[in-house]
Design an enzyme around this catalytic site. Sequence first.
Site, PDB file in Angstrom:
ATOM      1  N   GLN A 127      -6.894  -0.822   1.112  1.00 34.84           N
ATOM      2  CA  GLN A 127      -6.372  -0.683   2.474  1.00 34.84           C
ATOM      3  C   GLN A 127      -7.217   0.351   3.220  1.00 34.84           C
ATOM      4  O   GLN A 127      -7.223   1.532   2.859  1.00 34.84           O
ATOM      5  CB  GLN A 127      -4.910  -0.246   2.505  1.00 34.84           C
ATOM      6  CG  GLN A 127      -4.401  -0.314   3.958  1.00 34.84           C
ATOM      7  CD  GLN A 127      -3.017   0.259   4.178  1.00 34.84           C
ATOM      8  OE1 GLN A 127      -2.732   1.375   3.773  1.00 34.84           O
ATOM      9  NE2 GLN A 127      -2.151  -0.507   4.819  1.00 34.84           N
ATOM     10  N   GLY A 138       7.059  -2.094  -2.112  1.00 35.05           N
ATOM     11  CA  GLY A 138       6.443  -0.788  -2.302  1.00 35.05           C
ATOM     12  C   GLY A 138       7.099  -0.010  -3.423  1.00 35.05           C
ATOM     13  O   GLY A 138       6.621  -0.009  -4.575  1.00 35.05           O
ATOM     14  N   TYR A 140      -0.887   4.643  12.771  1.00 33.55           N
ATOM     15  CA  TYR A 140      -2.231   5.182  12.577  1.00 33.55           C
ATOM     16  C   TYR A 140      -3.202   4.558  13.602  1.00 33.55           C
ATOM     17  O   TYR A 140      -2.769   3.886  14.527  1.00 33.55           O
ATOM     18  CB  TYR A 140      -2.650   5.024  11.117  1.00 33.55           C
ATOM     19  CG  TYR A 140      -1.665   5.767  10.232  1.00 33.55           C
ATOM     20  CD1 TYR A 140      -1.559   7.154  10.329  1.00 33.55           C
ATOM     21  CD2 TYR A 140      -0.774   5.112   9.388  1.00 33.55           C
ATOM     22  CE1 TYR A 140      -0.608   7.864   9.598  1.00 33.55           C
ATOM     23  CE2 TYR A 140       0.174   5.814   8.650  1.00 33.55           C
ATOM     24  CZ  TYR A 140       0.245   7.191   8.758  1.00 33.55           C
ATOM     25  OH  TYR A 140       1.189   7.887   8.046  1.00 33.55           O
ATOM     26  N   HIS A 170      -5.517  -1.314   8.056  1.00 37.46           N
ATOM     27  CA  HIS A 170      -4.190  -0.726   8.309  1.00 37.46           C
ATOM     28  C   HIS A 170      -3.955  -0.650   9.826  1.00 37.46           C
ATOM     29  O   HIS A 170      -4.402   0.283  10.482  1.00 37.46           O
ATOM     30  CB  HIS A 170      -4.125   0.664   7.679  1.00 37.46           C
ATOM     31  CG  HIS A 170      -2.735   1.216   7.596  1.00 37.46           C
ATOM     32  ND1 HIS A 170      -1.652   0.624   8.204  1.00 37.46           N
ATOM     33  CD2 HIS A 170      -2.242   2.313   6.958  1.00 37.46           C
ATOM     34  CE1 HIS A 170      -0.566   1.341   7.937  1.00 37.46           C
ATOM     35  NE2 HIS A 170      -0.891   2.361   7.192  1.00 37.46           N
ATOM     36  N   ASN A 220       2.187   1.353  11.163  1.00 36.74           N
ATOM     37  CA  ASN A 220       2.777   2.669  10.864  1.00 36.74           C
ATOM     38  C   ASN A 220       2.221   3.853  11.646  1.00 36.74           C
ATOM     39  O   ASN A 220       2.240   4.985  11.165  1.00 36.74           O
ATOM     40  CB  ASN A 220       2.681   2.959   9.352  1.00 36.74           C
ATOM     41  CG  ASN A 220       3.517   1.973   8.552  1.00 36.74           C
ATOM     42  OD1 ASN A 220       4.291   1.211   9.135  1.00 36.74           O
ATOM     43  ND2 ASN A 220       3.378   1.972   7.238  1.00 36.74           N
ATOM     44  N   PRO A 225       0.829  -1.214   0.000  1.00 36.64           N
ATOM     45  CA  PRO A 225       0.000   0.000   0.000  1.00 36.64           C
ATOM     46  C   PRO A 225       0.860   1.259   0.000  1.00 36.64           C
ATOM     47  O   PRO A 225       1.810   1.359   0.763  1.00 36.64           O
ATOM     48  CB  PRO A 225      -0.782  -0.120   1.318  1.00 36.64           C
ATOM     49  CG  PRO A 225       0.045  -1.027   2.182  1.00 36.64           C
ATOM     50  CD  PRO A 225       0.708  -1.978   1.245  1.00 36.64           C
ATOM     51  N   MET A 226       0.520   2.194  -0.887  1.00 34.87           N
ATOM     52  CA  MET A 226       1.274   3.460  -0.938  1.00 34.87           C
ATOM     53  C   MET A 226       0.347   4.638  -1.189  1.00 34.87           C
ATOM     54  O   MET A 226      -0.281   4.732  -2.250  1.00 34.87           O
ATOM     55  CB  MET A 226       2.342   3.390  -2.031  1.00 34.87           C
ATOM     56  CG  MET A 226       3.552   2.567  -1.605  1.00 34.87           C
ATOM     57  SD  MET A 226       4.763   2.413  -2.915  1.00 34.87           S
ATOM     58  CE  MET A 226       3.917   1.311  -4.034  1.00 34.87           C
ATOM     59  N   THR A 227       0.271   5.522  -0.222  1.00 32.20           N
ATOM     60  CA  THR A 227      -0.485   6.758  -0.348  1.00 32.20           C
ATOM     61  C   THR A 227       0.141   7.605  -1.451  1.00 32.20           C
ATOM     62  O   THR A 227       1.366   7.772  -1.493  1.00 32.20           O
ATOM     63  CB  THR A 227      -0.443   7.498   1.013  1.00 32.20           C
ATOM     64  OG1 THR A 227      -1.230   6.744   1.923  1.00 32.20           O
ATOM     65  CG2 THR A 227      -0.967   8.912   0.914  1.00 32.20           C
TER      66      THR A 227
HETATM   67  C1  LIG Z   1       5.061   6.855  -1.181  1.00 28.13           C
HETATM   68  C2  LIG Z   1       4.765   5.868  -0.082  1.00 28.13           C
HETATM   69  C3  LIG Z   1       3.497   5.844   0.497  1.00 28.13           C
HETATM   70  C4  LIG Z   1       3.175   4.893   1.482  1.00 28.13           C
HETATM   71  N1  LIG Z   1       1.899   4.834   1.973  1.00 28.13           N
HETATM   72  C5  LIG Z   1       1.527   3.787   2.772  1.00 28.13           C
HETATM   73  C6  LIG Z   1       0.151   3.576   3.096  1.00 28.13           C
HETATM   74  O1  LIG Z   1      -0.758   4.307   2.667  1.00 28.13           O
HETATM   75  N2  LIG Z   1      -0.140   2.516   3.882  1.00 28.13           N
HETATM   76  C7  LIG Z   1       0.830   1.669   4.372  1.00 28.13           C
HETATM   77  O2  LIG Z   1       0.514   0.714   5.083  1.00 28.13           O
HETATM   78  N3  LIG Z   1       2.139   1.846   4.054  1.00 28.13           N
HETATM   79  C8  LIG Z   1       2.501   2.860   3.250  1.00 28.13           C
HETATM   80  N4  LIG Z   1       3.812   2.978   2.850  1.00 28.13           N
HETATM   81  C9  LIG Z   1       4.798   1.975   3.291  1.00 28.13           C
HETATM   82  C10 LIG Z   1       4.973   0.877   2.222  1.00 28.13           C
HETATM   83  O3  LIG Z   1       3.808   0.079   2.102  1.00 28.13           O
HETATM   84  C11 LIG Z   1       6.169  -0.030   2.540  1.00 28.13           C
HETATM   85  O4  LIG Z   1       5.952  -0.641   3.792  1.00 28.13           O
HETATM   86  C12 LIG Z   1       7.502   0.716   2.568  1.00 28.13           C
HETATM   87  O5  LIG Z   1       7.650   1.551   1.430  1.00 28.13           O
HETATM   88  C13 LIG Z   1       8.703  -0.256   2.643  1.00 28.13           C
HETATM   89  O6  LIG Z   1       8.691  -1.161   1.546  1.00 28.13           O
HETATM   90  P1  LIG Z   1       9.593  -0.929   0.215  1.00 28.13           P
HETATM   91  O7  LIG Z   1      11.020  -0.748   0.692  1.00 28.13           O
HETATM   92  O8  LIG Z   1       9.398  -2.146  -0.598  1.00 28.13           O
HETATM   93  O9  LIG Z   1       9.106   0.339  -0.438  1.00 28.13           O
HETATM   94  C14 LIG Z   1       4.163   3.961   1.917  1.00 28.13           C
HETATM   95  C15 LIG Z   1       5.441   4.013   1.348  1.00 28.13           C
HETATM   96  C16 LIG Z   1       5.748   4.928   0.352  1.00 28.13           C
HETATM   97  C17 LIG Z   1       7.109   4.913  -0.286  1.00 28.13           C
END
Ligand SMILES: Cc1cc2nc3c(=O)[nH]c(=O)nc-3n(C[C@H](O)[C@H](O)[C@H](O)COP(=O)(O)O)c2cc1C
Length: 354
Positions: A96, A306, A175, A170, A173, A21-23
């Site tokens: 999510q 991510g 929240y 979720h 992190n 998940p990525m915002t």
């Molecule tokens: C731009 C961005 C937005 C993110 N938004 C969320 C989110 O909305 N919900 C969530 O659980 N994690 C969020 N994360 C965390 C990612 O899901 C992930 O745990 C984190 O980037 C580490 O994994 P990676 O190294 O493969 O990117 C976000 C990460 C990034 C980079």
Amino acid sequence: MLFTPHTLGSLRLPNRLVMAPMTRSRAYVAGIPSPLTALYYAQRASAGLIVTEGVQPSAVGQGYMNTPGLHTDEQVAGWREVTDAVHAAGGRIVAQIMHAGGVGHPDNTGHLPVAPSAVRLGEQIFTPAGLQDTPVAVELSTTEVEATVGDFAAAARRAVDAGFDGVELHGANGYLIHQFLSQNANLRDDRYGGSVEGRIRFAVETAKAVADEIGPSRVGIRLSPRNGAQGLVEEDAHEVYPALVSELAGLDLVYLHLLATGGAELDARIRDLWPNTLIVNDPTATDPAASAEERLRWGAHLVALGKSFLANPDLPVRLRVGAPLNEADLSTAFGGDHRGYTDYPTLALHPAVA
Ligand SMILES: Cc1cc2nc3c(=O)[nH]c(=O)nc-3n(C[C@H](O)[C@H](O)[C@H](O)COP(=O)(O)O)c2cc1C
């Protein structure tokens, strides 16, 4: 192993790669996803499973600017276009559900953030006026906590109405769900606070309400033990998480999405307590393919990535053939237009392959 299919509830995943998940903060003002969002996720439909960005279950659950919701009919209609596009491209997608709790700002949402207790979470947050200090949150009353459980269930129903294959709660992190688990954001003396049993109650009741609403085979949950996000303190994580995971296992949720932040011993304990599909996201991994294989050997069924998915719409095929990966440009991660969203090149267009 990355390319062995996996069964998740009624879904057949063609590979073990999950888009984390990525915002991206690109929704219309009313929390409605835009047509660009449909394109963005459809481009990534070759993931075994896509988990969307955090989606607020209620107006008060929003924390950041321009995030989408699942609490109005217009938002459901917007998401329907996204799920249709992903399914037409052959993919699978879950929403999510993210209540930001005490992390927010009135300039983003028109309201003060709410939390288990009247504490200040995070330090600063992006607003239309730039970075600002986060305010002290408003404590939820017991009745409001119960209503919030209901908001999650209603959002899950709307997710199904919008065509999602399921939802992810979720609980990570820093929240709302995570805030209830912590020792410093949850100072309550009602049944949602105090003991370990009290602090896990909101997570368990929410998971149960959502599972009752749409069926446990469509519900997963994300946890990030001890990751300290938003300043949360969890010195008794070794008691809280085993208790929580045992309760969640009893609800038969289809997956647990674990951020590998608990330390080797706690992470392994959680793995051993979890009977259903285990997704692992390792935020310290540097080589996506090698670390994913290593996590599968460790006992994960699926691995979430991510930034690699953000920058590589065709990540599975790239990992399969050992092709070079695009680097994520984090300056375009939050907000903006198609740049850094839907314009990352696929392999055929990559200069090294073309
Ligand atoms: C731009 C961005 C937005 C993110 N938004 C969320 C989110 O909305 N919900 C969530 O659980 N994690 C969020 N994360 C965390 C990612 O899901 C992930 O745990 C984190 O980037 C580490 O994994 P990676 O190294 O493969 O990117 C976000 C990460 C990034 C980079």
